[in-house]
Design an enzyme around this catalytic site. Structure first.
Site, short mmCIF file in Angstrom:
data_model
loop_
_atom_site.label_atom_id
_atom_site.label_comp_id
_atom_site.label_asym_id
_atom_site.label_seq_id
_atom_site.Cartn_x
_atom_site.Cartn_y
_atom_site.Cartn_z
N ASP A 89 0.82 -1.21 0.00
CA ASP A 89 0.00 0.00 0.00
C ASP A 89 0.86 1.26 0.00
O ASP A 89 2.04 1.23 0.36
CB ASP A 89 -0.94 0.00 1.21
CG ASP A 89 -0.20 -0.04 2.54
OD1 ASP A 89 0.78 -0.81 2.66
OD2 ASP A 89 -0.59 0.70 3.46
N GLU A 150 0.35 -1.03 5.90
CA GLU A 150 1.37 -0.39 6.73
C GLU A 150 1.15 1.10 6.90
O GLU A 150 1.41 1.67 7.97
CB GLU A 150 2.75 -0.65 6.10
CG GLU A 150 3.94 -0.30 7.00
CD GLU A 150 4.46 1.12 6.82
OE1 GLU A 150 5.37 1.53 7.56
OE2 GLU A 150 3.95 1.86 5.92
#
Length: 387
Positions: A89, A150
């Site tokens: 991400d 994250e």
């Protein structure tokens, strides 16, 4: 490790540079803003196909709230396991590419997520493939973990990382290297907290004394909480969002504040959390009620014996490769903290060099891409030969 194997690995990485950069292009041009589950899963699909085509064993762990986890394994001929990991991400909202496309300018490659951390994902894939081609006899199993969340504190990945790391002999987190060539040996942890306050609404003119202001209570709490910032410990508290009330002529019946805490040691967080909890439970304005929610997102990466051992291996490897590699402590949190928290030797910042993360100036240093991929590969091999 034999010089012949080292040369074969270097040759493999050099010969496959263009293919690696093409994979990086695909990943960057597939936007994967953390809340965009479908976008993250499109990145997962690219990674999955690439690794399956390269004869890796691949497992997909599907999730409801965030994107998928991809777990790939290369079987080695030694006992044990080495874990390499990174996140799919990015912090760039979907459609950022429209105003910030992937573009090379001189020695900089710009694009959303190019450094944080899609170039790191490609580096770990390349490292594993080089070892697959020339050095499986030299290593235990290599596991590659790709996480989806994250950038929002790894709310689902924290436990996954610890579960995958608990039986590993070492963890290499391939976050971006710093612009001065540094790898990371310690990182701050982070926590996101919120306090909601209930008061009592009333007309602020005619019935002022009947009201109980949640906003006034909020102000008192903000002042007391900011007193907890500890410069000596570099423990910081940022109050991010403050909202309350409906209009000027109504006493606020509800208000809330959010805060981000950044800290080097978990014990520092535990102490300040207790103090914030006490402030939350104290009614500075009689009649208000408050509720504290939130917790640690990413644990701090605390430098320990295992970290120092891997640091020395990476520095020694860099010297052999005639690379200038330093070490640093990073204030930004990252997933490496989950592994160090359970005592697994961990090193971070092993990816290609880059900077200006989370902005439209994010970039990777082009001429660091191949050298840092070689540094990662040879560091894994050097560690494998030491155990």
């Amino acid at each position: 490790m034999e010089k012949t194997i080292r040369n074969q690995i270097d040759h493999y990485i050099d010969q496959n540079k263009d293919k690696a950069l093409e994979l990086l292009r695909q990943l960057v041009e597939t936007e994967s803003y953390t809340p965009d589950r479908d976008g993250v899963n499109r990145v997962s699909s690219i990674i999955e196909k690439h690794l399956r085509d390269s004869a890796f064993e691949v497992e997909i762990q599907k999730n409801e709230a965030y994107g998928n986890h991809v777990i790939a394994t290369l079987k080695g001929n030694k006992k044990g396991k080495i874990l390499m990991m990174g996140h799919q991400d990015t912090a760039h909202p979907t459609r950022t590419l429209e105003s910030f496309p992937l573009e090379q300018k001189g020695n900089h490659l710009y694009g959303p997520g190019v450094s944080d951390m899609k170039s790191g994902l490609v580096a770990m894939i390349m490292a594993a493939k080089a070892i697959q081609q020339h050095a499986t006899d030299e290593v235990p199993d290599l596991e590659l973990l790709f996480t989806p969340d994250e950038e929002v504190g790894s709310p689902i990945s924290g436990k996954v990382i610890q579960n995958r790391a608990k039986n590993a002999s070492a963890v290499f987190n391939v976050e971006a290297g710093r612009l001065d060539g540094s790898i990371v040996t310690a990182r701050k942890g982070s926590a996101h907290l919120r306090i909601d306050i209930e008061g009592k609404a009333a007309h602020s003119g005619a019935f002022y004394y009947d009201g109980i202001s949640a906003n006034d209570e909020l102000a008192h709490k903000m002042i007391e909480i900011k007193k907890l910032v500890d410069i000596d410990k570099d423990l910081t508290i940022n109050i991010g969002i403050v909202q309350g009330g409906k209009s000027n002529n109504i006493i606020a019946s509800h208000g809330y504040m959010t805060m981000h805490l950044s800290f080097w040691k978990k014990e520092h967080f535990d102490t300040v959390y207790d103090a914030i909890k006490k402030i939350s439970e104290t009614s500075y304005i009689q009649g208000t009620e408050s509720k504290l929610t939130g917790k640690i997102g990413i644990l701090p990466m605390e430098e320990n014996e295992g970290v120092r051992m891997l640091r020395d291996i990476v520095i020694e490897t860099a010297e052999e490769l005639k690379m200038d590699v330093k070490t640093t402590k990073a204030r930004g949190a990252a997933d490496a903290g989950f592994a160090t928290a359970i005592g697994v030797p961990t090193i971070c910042g092993m990816g290609p060099l880059g900077g200006n993360w989370h902005t439209k100036g994010e970039h990777m240093i082009m001429d660091s891409f191949i050298p840092r991929t070689k540094l990662l590969t040879h560091s894994v091999l050097k560690f494998a030969s030491s155990v």
